[in-house]
Write a protein that holds these residues in place. Structure first.
Motif, PDB file in Angstrom:
ATOM      1  N   VAL A  12       0.859  -1.173   0.000  1.00 27.32           N
ATOM      2  CA  VAL A  12       0.000   0.000   0.000  1.00 27.32           C
ATOM      3  C   VAL A  12       0.900   1.229   0.000  1.00 27.32           C
ATOM      4  O   VAL A  12       1.779   1.356   0.849  1.00 27.32           O
ATOM      5  CB  VAL A  12      -0.934   0.020   1.236  1.00 27.32           C
ATOM      6  CG1 VAL A  12      -1.746   1.291   1.276  1.00 27.32           C
ATOM      7  CG2 VAL A  12      -1.829  -1.201   1.244  1.00 27.32           C
ATOM      8  N   SER A  15       2.620   3.075   3.111  1.00 26.89           N
ATOM      9  CA  SER A  15       2.584   2.220   4.300  1.00 26.89           C
ATOM     10  C   SER A  15       3.960   2.002   4.918  1.00 26.89           C
ATOM     11  O   SER A  15       4.070   1.629   6.075  1.00 26.89           O
ATOM     12  CB  SER A  15       1.939   0.873   3.983  1.00 26.89           C
ATOM     13  OG  SER A  15       2.702   0.169   3.021  1.00 26.89           O
ATOM     14  N   GLY A  22       2.354   3.196   9.044  1.00 20.98           N
ATOM     15  CA  GLY A  22       1.127   3.126   8.257  1.00 20.98           C
ATOM     16  C   GLY A  22       0.684   1.703   8.005  1.00 20.98           C
ATOM     17  O   GLY A  22      -0.513   1.393   8.067  1.00 20.98           O
ATOM     18  N   ALA A  23       1.627   0.821   7.723  1.00 23.53           N
ATOM     19  CA  ALA A  23       1.287  -0.581   7.495  1.00 23.53           C
ATOM     20  C   ALA A  23       0.653  -1.185   8.749  1.00 23.53           C
ATOM     21  O   ALA A  23      -0.338  -1.908   8.664  1.00 23.53           O
ATOM     22  CB  ALA A  23       2.529  -1.367   7.094  1.00 23.53           C
ATOM     23  N   ILE A  26      -2.948   0.099   9.159  1.00 24.65           N
ATOM     24  CA  ILE A  26      -3.867  -0.569   8.240  1.00 24.65           C
ATOM     25  C   ILE A  26      -4.125  -2.006   8.697  1.00 24.65           C
ATOM     26  O   ILE A  26      -5.269  -2.449   8.795  1.00 24.65           O
ATOM     27  CB  ILE A  26      -3.299  -0.574   6.804  1.00 24.65           C
ATOM     28  CG1 ILE A  26      -3.257   0.839   6.243  1.00 24.65           C
ATOM     29  CG2 ILE A  26      -4.133  -1.479   5.898  1.00 24.65           C
ATOM     30  CD1 ILE A  26      -2.500   0.948   4.945  1.00 24.65           C
ATOM     31  N   ALA A  27      -3.045  -2.721   8.965  1.00 30.69           N
ATOM     32  CA  ALA A  27      -3.154  -4.142   9.267  1.00 30.69           C
ATOM     33  C   ALA A  27      -3.854  -4.431  10.593  1.00 30.69           C
ATOM     34  O   ALA A  27      -4.683  -5.330  10.669  1.00 30.69           O
ATOM     35  CB  ALA A  27      -1.755  -4.763   9.276  1.00 30.69           C
ATOM     36  N   ASN A  30      -7.348  -1.483  11.142  1.00 26.91           N
ATOM     37  CA  ASN A  30      -8.282  -1.266  10.039  1.00 26.91           C
ATOM     38  C   ASN A  30      -8.319   0.215   9.639  1.00 26.91           C
ATOM     39  O   ASN A  30      -9.366   0.740   9.289  1.00 26.91           O
ATOM     40  CB  ASN A  30      -9.684  -1.779  10.385  1.00 26.91           C
ATOM     41  CG  ASN A  30     -10.543  -1.943   9.153  1.00 26.91           C
ATOM     42  OD1 ASN A  30     -10.018  -2.185   8.067  1.00 26.91           O
ATOM     43  ND2 ASN A  30     -11.840  -1.795   9.306  1.00 26.91           N
ATOM     44  N   GLY A  31      -7.168   0.851   9.727  1.00 27.71           N
ATOM     45  CA  GLY A  31      -7.083   2.281   9.428  1.00 27.71           C
ATOM     46  C   GLY A  31      -6.909   2.554   7.954  1.00 27.71           C
ATOM     47  O   GLY A  31      -6.718   1.651   7.150  1.00 27.71           O
ATOM     48  N   LYS A  32      -6.983   3.809   7.596  1.00 27.11           N
ATOM     49  CA  LYS A  32      -6.778   4.263   6.221  1.00 27.11           C
ATOM     50  C   LYS A  32      -5.676   5.314   6.237  1.00 27.11           C
ATOM     51  O   LYS A  32      -5.574   6.102   7.168  1.00 27.11           O
ATOM     52  CB  LYS A  32      -8.061   4.870   5.673  1.00 27.11           C
ATOM     53  CG  LYS A  32      -9.233   3.900   5.704  1.00 27.11           C
ATOM     54  CD  LYS A  32     -10.128   4.114   4.535  1.00 27.11           C
ATOM     55  CE  LYS A  32     -11.333   3.202   4.547  1.00 27.11           C
ATOM     56  NZ  LYS A  32     -11.079   1.810   4.640  1.00 27.11           N
ATOM     57  N   LEU A  33      -4.855   5.307   5.207  1.00 27.76           N
ATOM     58  CA  LEU A  33      -3.755   6.269   5.122  1.00 27.76           C
ATOM     59  C   LEU A  33      -4.179   7.509   4.344  1.00 27.76           C
ATOM     60  O   LEU A  33      -4.937   7.432   3.389  1.00 27.76           O
ATOM     61  CB  LEU A  33      -2.546   5.642   4.427  1.00 27.76           C
ATOM     62  CG  LEU A  33      -1.889   4.473   5.125  1.00 27.76           C
ATOM     63  CD1 LEU A  33      -0.637   4.050   4.361  1.00 27.76           C
ATOM     64  CD2 LEU A  33      -1.551   4.801   6.551  1.00 27.76           C
TER      65      LEU A  33
END
Length: 140
Positions: A12, A15, A22-23, A26-27, A30-33
């Motif tokens: 991503v 990330s 960031g990774a 997300i992982a 369940n976040g968004k960058l």
């Protein structure tokens, strides 16, 4: 590491920044960058602020090819619509700023002196640069 948690082929954009923070967001959350500059500009209602602007002055320590890959100046350029962009930077390593959407660049360290030297003259260098910016603005 992510494979241990059943997450495969993690690719991503963004990330890997900040030590892959960031990774992890997300992982595991369940976040968004979102680009940092976009988050700041959104918080400031930037698009509304510059709606009728003729000129936007922004800065960067060193203006180089990386400056246009998600840094502050890149976000300012992409969201300033019809305004002329003036960059006030410590050092510019860009030969043709117009190619990137910058109308004019002013350097505070135009002689590209080492940091130890410019510390002594930083205040007057900044003042001299501000005078040049003001003179340029009078020509618009």
């Amino acid at each position: 590491l992510f494979g241990e948690y059943g997450i495969q082929n993690f690719d991503v954009e963004g990330s890997g920044a900040a030590g892959a923070m960031g990774a992890g967001v997300i992982a595991f959350c369940n976040g968004k960058l979102k680009r940092g500059i976009d988050a700041v500009l959104d918080a400031l209602s930037y698009d509304e602020l510059v709606l009728d602007a003729d000129v936007v002055i922004t800065g960067e320590g060193s203006l180089d090819s990386q400056s246009f890959s998600g840094k502050v100046i890149d976000g300012i350029i992409s969201r300033s619509k019809n305004a002329k962009i003036i960059g006030v930077v410590g050092i510019s390593l860009i030969d043709n700023p117009e190619k990137y959407g910058i109308s004019k660049v002013f350097e505070t360290n135009f002689e590209h002196r080492p940091f130890e030297e410019i510390k002594k003259t930083a205040q007057s260098d900044l003042r001299n640069c501000a005078v040049k910016v003001a003179e340029y603005l009078l020509t618009l």
